[in-house]
Motif scaffolding. Sequence first.
Motif, mmCIF file in Angstrom:
data_model
loop_
_atom_site.group_PDB
_atom_site.id
_atom_site.type_symbol
_atom_site.label_atom_id
_atom_site.label_comp_id
_atom_site.label_asym_id
_atom_site.label_seq_id
_atom_site.Cartn_x
_atom_site.Cartn_y
_atom_site.Cartn_z
ATOM 1 N N SER A 129 0.790 -1.232 0.000
ATOM 2 C CA SER A 129 0.000 0.000 0.000
ATOM 3 C C SER A 129 0.823 1.283 0.000
ATOM 4 O O SER A 129 0.254 2.368 0.011
ATOM 5 N N THR A 130 2.135 1.208 -0.023
ATOM 6 C CA THR A 130 2.937 2.419 0.067
ATOM 7 C C THR A 130 3.547 2.798 -1.277
ATOM 8 O O THR A 130 3.569 2.004 -2.219
ATOM 9 N N VAL A 131 4.063 4.017 -1.337
ATOM 10 C CA VAL A 131 4.649 4.522 -2.577
ATOM 11 C C VAL A 131 5.880 3.710 -2.994
ATOM 12 O O VAL A 131 6.242 3.685 -4.172
ATOM 13 N N THR A 132 6.508 3.032 -2.052
ATOM 14 C CA THR A 132 7.690 2.229 -2.383
ATOM 15 C C THR A 132 7.337 1.057 -3.309
ATOM 16 O O THR A 132 8.210 0.497 -3.969
ATOM 17 N N ALA A 133 6.044 0.683 -3.344
ATOM 18 C CA ALA A 133 5.602 -0.419 -4.216
ATOM 19 C C ALA A 133 5.030 0.103 -5.540
ATOM 20 O O ALA A 133 4.597 -0.686 -6.375
ATOM 21 N N ALA A 134 5.033 1.409 -5.737
ATOM 22 C CA ALA A 134 4.439 1.999 -6.943
ATOM 23 C C ALA A 134 5.165 1.547 -8.201
ATOM 24 O O ALA A 134 6.382 1.398 -8.213
ATOM 25 N N ARG A 135 4.380 1.343 -9.258
ATOM 26 C CA ARG A 135 4.965 1.027 -10.562
ATOM 27 C C ARG A 135 4.034 1.526 -11.654
ATOM 28 O O ARG A 135 2.801 1.490 -11.509
ATOM 29 N N ALA A 136 4.616 1.982 -12.749
ATOM 30 C CA ALA A 136 3.840 2.624 -13.807
ATOM 31 C C ALA A 136 2.873 1.671 -14.490
ATOM 32 O O ALA A 136 1.849 2.094 -15.023
ATOM 33 N N ASN A 137 3.163 0.376 -14.484
ATOM 34 C CA ASN A 137 2.310 -0.594 -15.186
ATOM 35 C C ASN A 137 1.318 -1.290 -14.262
ATOM 36 O O ASN A 137 0.752 -2.331 -14.614
ATOM 37 N N LEU A 138 1.072 -0.728 -13.090
ATOM 38 C CA LEU A 138 0.176 -1.359 -12.112
ATOM 39 C C LEU A 138 -1.222 -1.596 -12.683
ATOM 40 O O LEU A 138 -1.873 -2.596 -12.379
ATOM 41 N N PHE A 139 -1.685 -0.673 -13.535
ATOM 42 C CA PHE A 139 -3.065 -0.728 -14.012
ATOM 43 C C PHE A 139 -3.188 -1.278 -15.426
ATOM 44 O O PHE A 139 -4.266 -1.234 -16.016
ATOM 45 N N GLN A 140 -2.110 -1.769 -16.003
ATOM 46 C CA GLN A 140 -2.133 -2.180 -17.403
ATOM 47 C C GLN A 140 -3.257 -3.171 -17.692
ATOM 48 O O GLN A 140 -3.406 -4.188 -17.029
ATOM 49 N N SER A 141 -4.104 -2.821 -18.675
ATOM 50 C CA SER A 141 -5.237 -3.640 -19.136
ATOM 51 C C SER A 141 -6.361 -3.768 -18.119
ATOM 52 O O SER A 141 -7.290 -4.551 -18.316
ATOM 53 N N ALA A 142 -6.305 -2.993 -17.026
ATOM 54 C CA ALA A 142 -7.386 -3.027 -16.032
ATOM 55 C C ALA A 142 -8.472 -2.026 -16.420
ATOM 56 O O ALA A 142 -8.267 -1.138 -17.240
ATOM 57 N N TYR A 143 -9.650 -2.169 -15.820
ATOM 58 C CA TYR A 143 -10.697 -1.175 -16.010
ATOM 59 C C TYR A 143 -10.298 0.107 -15.278
ATOM 60 O O TYR A 143 -9.741 0.060 -14.177
ATOM 61 N N TYR A 144 -10.643 1.234 -15.873
ATOM 62 C CA TYR A 144 -10.542 2.520 -15.174
ATOM 63 C C TYR A 144 -11.879 3.216 -15.408
ATOM 64 O O TYR A 144 -12.187 3.643 -16.505
ATOM 65 N N PHE A 145 -12.693 3.304 -14.350
ATOM 66 C CA PHE A 145 -14.005 3.930 -14.449
ATOM 67 C C PHE A 145 -13.879 5.448 -14.387
ATOM 68 O O PHE A 145 -13.120 5.981 -13.574
ATOM 69 N N LEU A 146 -14.632 6.138 -15.237
ATOM 70 C CA LEU A 146 -14.743 7.590 -15.177
ATOM 71 C C LEU A 146 -16.218 7.941 -15.017
ATOM 72 O O LEU A 146 -17.083 7.396 -15.706
#
Length: 370
Positions: A129-146
């Motif tokens: 859950s922290t920024v140390t685990a952040a990665r640019a491809n975390l959401f690749q091919s996932a849904y993103y609701f707007l």
Amino acid sequence: MMKTIVIDGLGLIGGSIALAIREQWPNYRIIGVDIDERSLRYAKEKGIIDDGCAQLPDIASAADIILLAAPVAVILAHMDQLANIQLKPGVIITDVGSTKKQIMDKAESFNHRGICFIGGHPMAGSHKSTVTAARANLFQSAYYFLIPGIAGHTQHQQAIETLQALLAGLHVKWLILSATDHDQITAQISHLPHILAAGLVNMSQDTFSQSPLSLKLAAGGFKSITRIASSDPEMWTDILLSNRELLIDRIDRFTERLLQIKEALRVHDQDSIRRYFHHAKITRDHIQALPNDPAANFFDLFVNIPDQIGAVALVTRILQEAEINLVNIHILEIREEIDGILQLSFANQRDLSQAKKELQRRGLSVVRGD
């Protein structure tokens, strides 16, 4: 033209979005807001942000786009703060909250001021859950609701296009829907399952309180369906309370189904029990979206592999040699036999079909390819 992006909340989600923006738009100025000084320091040292501060009001007036990446309760409180600040003309405000009705109701005050608020929710994450685990491809091919503030409003449509361009580096599948539809969907497919998984684990702990070994022996289906019970308790408390009315209804409806199967067991109604499982099997087997469906998420391939050293590595090597992009891989703990099931997820039907062909050509058994 350089833009100033303010990301309020530098956890896994906020940090990953910041990284994706950095890669796609290296000239944009990214400012992080977080009360955790260590998160700000880490993000700045790693080049995730250009600068940081502890309080949103200190920097909000300089933002072209504000992204609220905190728990829902915090998002609501920070929206109140923004309501009392003179913001930049044309500023766009968005969020990543797990529920939308409360947020979008409060956002009406921004819309009345001519400020675009577009609700958002990327359907992906991690047990970290922290920024140390952040990665640019975390959401690749996932849904993103707007969720637009005013359906069909020209200004909001332009804001949606601006956000999609800003977040193009996430490589997500965009879905635009209402706050009500969003909360109903997530209540059923995300929030209720988390409640049930935690309940099964807690019940098992109580059942085996005098026999700790019994709980340790839990494997197969139990481990698979209760995996999400390891999620962050603080985060899920916030999520459930922000969607509590819908969840109370979902729990009532699920309780009715449990009572029905309980009655079938009591009277030895084999047909009802069989229909209960048959209906679930048919639905689950067809849950994968059609290839041309714009809402399609992942395309899954299930491979039977022997329980031996190098089995998983063989599969990934075959895909690598064939230059097939693998979005996700998961070992299904659904049985305790010699062989296991490997679930491979791909971004499109073409990759799935090619992978199936290559794996079968190398002698691997494909159980199912949706």
